[in-house]
Design a protein around this motif. Sequence first.
Motif, short mmCIF file in Angstrom:
data_model
loop_
_atom_site.label_atom_id
_atom_site.label_comp_id
_atom_site.label_asym_id
_atom_site.label_seq_id
_atom_site.Cartn_x
_atom_site.Cartn_y
_atom_site.Cartn_z
N SER A 61 5.59 4.49 0.14
CA SER A 61 6.08 5.85 0.37
C SER A 61 7.39 5.88 1.15
CB SER A 61 5.03 6.68 1.11
OG SER A 61 4.81 6.16 2.41
N CYS A 105 -5.44 -0.15 -13.56
CA CYS A 105 -5.28 1.29 -13.80
C CYS A 105 -4.19 1.58 -14.82
CB CYS A 105 -4.98 2.01 -12.49
SG CYS A 105 -3.50 1.38 -11.61
N PRO A 123 -5.14 1.92 -5.84
CA PRO A 123 -5.22 3.35 -5.50
C PRO A 123 -3.92 3.87 -4.89
CG PRO A 123 -7.24 2.23 -4.87
CD PRO A 123 -6.27 1.17 -5.28
N SER A 124 -3.27 3.04 -4.12
CA SER A 124 -1.97 3.43 -3.55
C SER A 124 -0.91 3.56 -4.62
CB SER A 124 -1.53 2.39 -2.50
OG SER A 124 -2.40 2.37 -1.39
N GLU A 171 1.69 9.70 -8.48
CA GLU A 171 1.33 11.12 -8.44
C GLU A 171 2.22 11.92 -7.50
OE1 GLU A 171 -2.53 13.93 -7.29
OE2 GLU A 171 -2.72 11.73 -7.34
N THR A 172 2.54 11.35 -6.36
CA THR A 172 3.27 12.10 -5.33
C THR A 172 4.78 11.91 -5.39
OG1 THR A 172 3.00 10.28 -3.73
CG2 THR A 172 1.30 12.01 -3.76
N LEU A 178 -1.38 4.41 -7.78
CA LEU A 178 -1.62 5.67 -8.48
C LEU A 178 -1.17 6.87 -7.63
CD1 LEU A 178 -5.13 5.01 -10.07
CD2 LEU A 178 -2.95 5.25 -11.28
N LYS A 179 -1.43 6.80 -6.34
CA LYS A 179 -1.00 7.89 -5.45
C LYS A 179 0.52 7.99 -5.42
CE LYS A 179 -1.61 9.71 -0.76
NZ LYS A 179 -2.23 9.47 0.57
N MET A 180 1.18 6.84 -5.46
CA MET A 180 2.65 6.83 -5.46
C MET A 180 3.19 7.49 -6.73
SD MET A 180 5.11 5.88 -3.46
CE MET A 180 6.88 5.53 -3.54
N ASN A 239 0.83 -1.20 0.00
CA ASN A 239 0.00 0.00 0.00
C ASN A 239 0.86 1.26 0.00
OD1 ASN A 239 0.94 0.21 2.67
ND2 ASN A 239 -0.87 -0.85 3.47
N TYR A 240 0.20 2.40 0.00
CA TYR A 240 0.94 3.66 -0.08
C TYR A 240 1.84 3.87 1.14
CZ TYR A 240 2.09 8.58 -0.57
OH TYR A 240 2.77 9.77 -0.67
#
Length: 218
Positions: free
Chosen positions: A123, A165, A143-144, A150-151, A146-148, A118-119
């Motif tokens: 992270s 995705c 979702p994690s 993005e960030t 994609l967040k990774m 997970n994120y």
Amino acid sequence: TKKQIVVMNTPGQNSNAVAELAFGMMLYLARKGFSGKSGTELRGKKLGIPACGHVGRFVALIGKGFGMELYAYDPFVPEDLLLKDGIKPLKSVEELYSTCDYISLHLPKVKETLGCINYELMSKMKKGAALINTARAEVIDEPSLLKMFETRPDFKYGSDVAPNCKDEIVAKYEGKYFFTPKKMGAQTEEANINAGIAAAKQIVNFFQNGDRTFQVNK
């Protein structure tokens, strides 16, 4: 199972094939897709294996040949066996993610591993680190993921199975990913021959000796 038919698999027969694919993806990401742009080398980089079973040990062997530093976290493998293979055991998966430049996933798909990457965990990865997944798509929380992306513009991801995705990643993060067209870690002539021979031997041993070592429907 209802008819008392024994079903077996042939674990370990495609381990080297999967390990070689993992390194193919590492090289592809390290050299920026062989685009001609300046990339990085694997030598001297830290390679983390969060599950050091059949495939993980082959990954470690190849990593040693590349001159990488080897790390693993696996509570089911005795530390002395890891040390014997030149692998430094770590105390937690979080420590592995924060330590290593490349992390190669070889987790089984079971209830405990679904979405476990997970994120919060990703992270912790070092700047410029890459995550390689030749296990199952389901161990990654999408979702994690994609967040990774993005960030963390420095993050790279290679997978033997494209995530659901995929289209969003392809549209937004060129040069930061690689996905095989289908699951193909075991797709080599040698792995198919190894698995076929192993299956034949297991069938003979079952009928001659009642050997159920590799039975999966217990």
